[in-house]
Design a protein around this motif. Structure first.
Motif, PDB file in Angstrom:
ATOM      1  N   VAL A  77      -5.699  -4.928  -1.607  1.00  0.00           N
ATOM      2  CA  VAL A  77      -6.282  -4.111  -0.544  1.00  0.00           C
ATOM      3  C   VAL A  77      -7.031  -2.950  -1.179  1.00  0.00           C
ATOM      4  O   VAL A  77      -6.453  -2.171  -1.945  1.00  0.00           O
TER       5      VAL A  77
ATOM      6  N   ASP B 215       0.830  -1.203   0.000  1.00  0.00           N
ATOM      7  CA  ASP B 215       0.000   0.000   0.000  1.00  0.00           C
ATOM      8  C   ASP B 215       0.867   1.257   0.000  1.00  0.00           C
ATOM      9  O   ASP B 215       2.110   1.184  -0.055  1.00  0.00           O
TER      10      ASP B 215
ATOM     11  N   ASN C 187     -12.542   1.475   0.965  1.00  0.00           N
ATOM     12  CA  ASN C 187     -13.536   0.942   1.907  1.00  0.00           C
ATOM     13  C   ASN C 187     -12.910   0.003   2.935  1.00  0.00           C
ATOM     14  O   ASN C 187     -13.612  -0.741   3.611  1.00  0.00           O
ATOM     15  N   HIS C 188     -11.578   0.042   3.033  1.00  0.00           N
ATOM     16  CA  HIS C 188     -10.846  -0.722   4.055  1.00  0.00           C
ATOM     17  C   HIS C 188     -11.194  -2.211   3.994  1.00  0.00           C
ATOM     18  O   HIS C 188     -11.498  -2.844   5.009  1.00  0.00           O
ATOM     19  N   SER C 189     -11.129  -2.769   2.804  1.00  0.00           N
ATOM     20  CA  SER C 189     -11.417  -4.193   2.640  1.00  0.00           C
ATOM     21  C   SER C 189     -10.255  -4.860   1.915  1.00  0.00           C
ATOM     22  O   SER C 189      -9.408  -4.191   1.313  1.00  0.00           O
TER      23      SER C 189
ATOM     24  N   ILE D 195     -14.356  -7.429   4.874  1.00  0.00           N
ATOM     25  CA  ILE D 195     -14.488  -6.064   5.387  1.00  0.00           C
ATOM     26  C   ILE D 195     -14.702  -6.174   6.887  1.00  0.00           C
ATOM     27  O   ILE D 195     -15.798  -6.519   7.351  1.00  0.00           O
ATOM     28  N   ASN D 196     -13.641  -5.911   7.634  1.00  0.00           N
ATOM     29  CA  ASN D 196     -13.672  -6.113   9.085  1.00  0.00           C
ATOM     30  C   ASN D 196     -14.115  -7.547   9.377  1.00  0.00           C
ATOM     31  O   ASN D 196     -13.459  -8.489   8.993  1.00  0.00           O
TER      32      ASN D 196
ATOM     33  N   GLN E 130      -8.268   0.292  -0.359  1.00  0.00           N
ATOM     34  CA  GLN E 130      -8.044   1.232   0.733  1.00  0.00           C
ATOM     35  C   GLN E 130      -9.196   2.217   0.917  1.00  0.00           C
ATOM     36  O   GLN E 130      -9.300   2.858   1.956  1.00  0.00           O
TER      37      GLN E 130
END
Length: 293
Positions: free
Chosen positions: A257, A208, A261-263, A278-279, A259
């Motif tokens: 990754v 990332d 939607n943080h998935s 996702i979490n 970034q």
């Protein structure tokens, strides 16, 4: 090849017996046919090794004799074909000129003979003046110019060539190979294993913007995040034994990754799916797909 004992049907003979599961292909084999399966894997490995040796030999040959490379031979063939085309075109033009000259020179010769008879006649009659001489001089000049520079034929070079031009198109080879001698280990490097500072056949990576590395740890059935300059990683997906539940992975080969939607999106090879984490929420994006390669 790890095996698990269980009484199921053998994939080879289709008989129910004590069978052993191959973790590589997830098929079961009885004690009679498991050696055959193992031998097939050994044969495949030997075949790959043979291909590797052949490839290594080809590399050595091309290093020693670059002129034998197929691209060089392709250029040589283009050169030969182009020369043949030019030679054939030149020969065709020569034949046209020769045929023209036969007729043309005959016509010039007739004019010259006629002029010669006029000169002989003047010698014989001995009756001529400056006008006659100028006429003869001009006629001789005209047929001389006509002989040297025929007005009804010429050579013209076409703007379109008779041969196909070639050029070399190449992309620059990455200069990263110059860094090999100065490389450093940024993740793992502590031997094979399940500890968080080790990997078991790391296959795919994603880096990332913060230089954090996400590794598809295929042999450990997990995705590991290794933060920049960290001494060990942390499991962010899988790691719960190889199986097909939503919180499990089976030989993951790649990871991306997202970034925004943080998935994370995972190519879960032996479960034949692409799955999104996702979490704590997980969903299959693409089922029944061979996501390997």
């Amino acid at each position: 090849m790890a095996m698990a004992n269980n009484k199921r049907k053998c994939h080879t003979c289709d008989r129910e017996n004590n069978t052993y599961t191959c973790e590589g292909c997830s098929k079961r084999f009885c004690s009679t046919h498991i050696p055959e399966h193992q031998q097939r894997l050994i044969d495949e490995l030997n075949h790959i090794s043979h291909g590797y040796n052949e490839f290594k030999q080809r590399i050595n040959e091309q290093k020693q004799n670059p002129q034998n490379h197929p691209l060089i031979k392709q250029i040589d063939q283009w050169e030969t074909n182009s020369i043949e085309k030019v030679q054939q075109k030149a020969q065709d033009c020569r034949e046209i000129i020769i045929e023209f000259l036969r007729t043309f020179i005959n016509a010039i010769e007739m004019k010259f003979n006629d002029l010669n008879r006029q000169i002989q006649q003047l010698h014989k009659e001995n009756d001529f003046n400056e006008i006659n001489l100028n006429y003869l001089r001009n006629q001789l000049r005209k047929i001389t110019e006509e002989l040297n520079n025929p007005s009804n034929i010429s050579i013209q070079q076409n703007s379109q060539p008779c041969i196909n031009d070639i050029s070399i198109i190449s992309t620059k080879i990455s200069k990263f190979n110059k860094w090999k001698q100065n490389g450093i280990t940024v993740a793992g490097g502590n031997g094979k294993g399940k500890k968080l500072n080790r990997f078991n056949f790391p296959y795919g990576i994603f880096i990332d913007k913060k230089k954090n590395i996400f590794i598809a740890d295929l042999g450990n059935d997990r995705i590991v995040e290794w933060k920049y300059n960290a001494k060990k990683g942390q499991i962010i997906a899988g790691g719960n034994r190889l199986a097909n539940r939503m919180n499990q992975l089976k030989y993951p080969t790649d990871v991306i990754v997202d970034q925004q939607n943080h998935s994370i999106i995972i190519a879960d090879w032996c479960n034949s799916r692409v799955i999104q984490w996702i979490n704590r929420n997980r969903q299959i994006l693409i089922p029944n797909i061979g996501c390997y390669g």
